[in-house]
Structures are given as C-alpha cells and as structure tokens.
Design a protein around this motif. Structure first.
Motif, PDB file in Angstrom:
ATOM      1  N   HIS A 187       2.395   5.733   1.875  1.00 45.28           N
ATOM      2  CA  HIS A 187       1.001   6.179   1.779  1.00 45.28           C
ATOM      3  C   HIS A 187       0.448   6.531   3.158  1.00 45.28           C
ATOM      4  O   HIS A 187      -0.183   7.587   3.339  1.00 45.28           O
ATOM      5  CB  HIS A 187       0.146   5.080   1.144  1.00 45.28           C
ATOM      6  CG  HIS A 187      -1.317   5.406   1.116  1.00 45.28           C
ATOM      7  ND1 HIS A 187      -1.850   6.359   0.270  1.00 45.28           N
ATOM      8  CD2 HIS A 187      -2.358   4.917   1.850  1.00 45.28           C
ATOM      9  CE1 HIS A 187      -3.151   6.441   0.476  1.00 45.28           C
ATOM     10  NE2 HIS A 187      -3.485   5.581   1.433  1.00 45.28           N
ATOM     11  N   VAL A 188       0.687   5.661   4.139  1.00 44.42           N
ATOM     12  CA  VAL A 188       0.187   5.902   5.496  1.00 44.42           C
ATOM     13  C   VAL A 188       0.846   7.137   6.105  1.00 44.42           C
ATOM     14  O   VAL A 188       0.176   7.999   6.691  1.00 44.42           O
ATOM     15  CB  VAL A 188       0.445   4.672   6.387  1.00 44.42           C
ATOM     16  CG1 VAL A 188       0.036   4.960   7.831  1.00 44.42           C
ATOM     17  CG2 VAL A 188      -0.318   3.462   5.851  1.00 44.42           C
ATOM     18  N   GLY A 191      -0.373  10.455   4.564  1.00 44.62           N
ATOM     19  CA  GLY A 191      -1.659  10.877   5.106  1.00 44.62           C
ATOM     20  C   GLY A 191      -1.527  11.464   6.494  1.00 44.62           C
ATOM     21  O   GLY A 191      -2.176  12.465   6.831  1.00 44.62           O
ATOM     22  N   ASP A 194       0.022  15.049   6.212  1.00 50.81           N
ATOM     23  CA  ASP A 194      -0.934  16.044   5.729  1.00 50.81           C
ATOM     24  C   ASP A 194      -1.948  16.409   6.812  1.00 50.81           C
ATOM     25  O   ASP A 194      -2.293  17.582   6.981  1.00 50.81           O
ATOM     26  CB  ASP A 194      -1.663  15.515   4.483  1.00 50.81           C
ATOM     27  CG  ASP A 194      -0.740  15.376   3.291  1.00 50.81           C
ATOM     28  OD1 ASP A 194       0.344  15.992   3.306  1.00 50.81           O
ATOM     29  OD2 ASP A 194      -1.090  14.644   2.351  1.00 50.81           O
ATOM     30  N   TRP A 195      -2.418  15.402   7.549  1.00 53.83           N
ATOM     31  CA  TRP A 195      -3.409  15.668   8.600  1.00 53.83           C
ATOM     32  C   TRP A 195      -2.792  16.494   9.722  1.00 53.83           C
ATOM     33  O   TRP A 195      -3.402  17.437  10.215  1.00 53.83           O
ATOM     34  CB  TRP A 195      -3.943  14.344   9.148  1.00 53.83           C
ATOM     35  CG  TRP A 195      -5.085  14.537  10.104  1.00 53.83           C
ATOM     36  CD1 TRP A 195      -6.405  14.669   9.803  1.00 53.83           C
ATOM     37  CD2 TRP A 195      -4.982  14.640  11.539  1.00 53.83           C
ATOM     38  NE1 TRP A 195      -7.141  14.845  10.951  1.00 53.83           N
ATOM     39  CE2 TRP A 195      -6.300  14.834  12.032  1.00 53.83           C
ATOM     40  CE3 TRP A 195      -3.927  14.582  12.443  1.00 53.83           C
ATOM     41  CZ2 TRP A 195      -6.581  14.967  13.391  1.00 53.83           C
ATOM     42  CZ3 TRP A 195      -4.204  14.726  13.799  1.00 53.83           C
ATOM     43  CH2 TRP A 195      -5.513  14.910  14.263  1.00 53.83           C
TER      44      TRP A 195
END
Length: 225
Positions: A187-188, A191, A194-195
């Motif tokens: 999950h981390v 993210g 994507d950023w």
C-alpha cells in the motif's frame, strides 16, 4: 575532506530523487523475485556511480583539477557546461510534463521490470545511475568538485563514497520499506509509485533548475578567483 563532502551533498540529493528508478524498484518489489531484485538493484546503482566516480577522479587528478585547494580554470568551464546541460534537461522535462487531466507517459522498459532477472536488474540499475544523462552529469560534477579540493586520493575516495551513499537513498528507501513494513508495504509503495509517476516531470524540472544554477554559480566563483 569536509569541504569536499559538503560541496556534493546537493548533487547527491539530485541523483537520489530520480523518480523513474524509484518507480522501477517499486515495480520489482511487487514481483516474485522481489527480495533478490530489490537488493541487486541497489547494488547495481552503487556500482554504476562507483564506475563514473573512479573514472572522473582519475582523469581529474591527472589533469590537475586543483592545486593547494585552488580549482583549475578548466574546472570552472566544466561546471558551466554541466550547469547548462542540466538546465537544458530540466527545461525539456518541464515542456514534456503531462497537461491537466492527462496521464503521464512512462518508458516502455518499465513494463518489463516486474519480470526482469537479477542479472538484468543489476545492469539496469548501473545504467540508470551512470548512463542516465541527469545522473551522469551530477556524478561527474560531484567527482570533479571533490578532485578540485586537492585532498589526498584516499580522502577523495571516501568523499565520493559518501556522495554515492546519499545518492542511493532514493532507490534504497523502497527496499527498506518492503522489508520493514511487511504486509503494509504494498500500500505504501503503491502510493509512492503513483505520486512519483504523476509528478516525475515537475520533480525533475525543479531539481535540474536548482542544481544547474548551483553549478553555474560555482563556476563563476572559480573563474572569477
């Protein structure tokens, strides 16, 4: 030696904040060979930087980059050229940024990263660290900056090692997160990926602007002394 290390920290950060290599590491950490490929990629990155640094330090030393702590004139002109090239790279990144509502274009080689072998992961990391234009320019600038201080060869090697370690933080961080967070890591890392993908062009443009201006400022100081 402190001066040599201090003069390269901003350049090391510029190398460390390389969105595409970080994205590549994250993708590798979602594959079946996550543990091996992640660690191998970090090793390859260090090897790539080490090769560039070794070559530049040897060449700069034989060309007398500095004497008694005073940089040679050619070092100033080299900084001018490197600074202009970095600024040009930043301008191209900014022009190529995705428009509002558009998805960023990613290199085709990223699609194959999840299936890459450890040997190719090593080679890819070395290439991204040493052959990628932005990273190559910054590594050359760092090694030249160290050489111009005229400190002994052993201290130059230590100073460049510090530069390389700092420059590796960006690609090493996802690997550390993977091993440290366990089940929460996907999950981390997702993210983060994507950023980085969405802001790649802007990050690169800002970094290139700041570092390009720094190099040209350093060059002015050398040439006016």
């Amino acid at each position: 030696m402190g001066q040599a290390i201090g003069s390269t920290i901003s350049l090391a950060i510029g190398v460390a904040l390389s969105p595409l290599p970080i994205i590549a590491v994250v993708l590798m950490l979602t594959s079946e060979r996550a543990r091996v490929n992640g660690l191998v990629f970090v090793l390859g990155w260090l090897i790539g930087l080490a090769v560039v640094g070794t070559i530049v330090l040897l060449v700069a030393g034989s060309a007398s980059a500095g004497e008694a702590g005073t940089p040679a004139t050619w070092v100033g002109w080299l900084d001018v050229v490197l600074g202009l090239l970095v600024l040009r790279a930043g301008f191209r990144q900014f022009r190529g940024r995705p428009k509002k509502g558009e998805s960023p274009d990613m290199p085709k080689w990223l699609a194959a990263v999840e299936r890459i072998s450890p040997v190719r992961a090593l080679a890819l990391a070395a290439a991204l660290a040493a052959v990628n234009p932005k990273n190559l320019l910054l590594a050359v600038a760092a090694a030249t900056s160290i050489a111009q201080t005229s400190i002994p060869g052993g201290q130059q090697a230590v100073a460049y090692t510090v530069f390389a370690v700092i420059a590796t933080i960006g690609v090493a961080a996802p690997v550390v997160i993977y091993f440290a967070l366990g089940d929460r890591a996907p999950h981390v890392l997702g993210g983060l990926k994507d950023w980085m993908a969405h802001n790649n062009a802007v990050i690169m443009a800002v970094l290139c602007l700041l570092i390009g201006v720094k190099l040209i400022g350093d060059a002015i100081g050398v040439l006016s002394s």
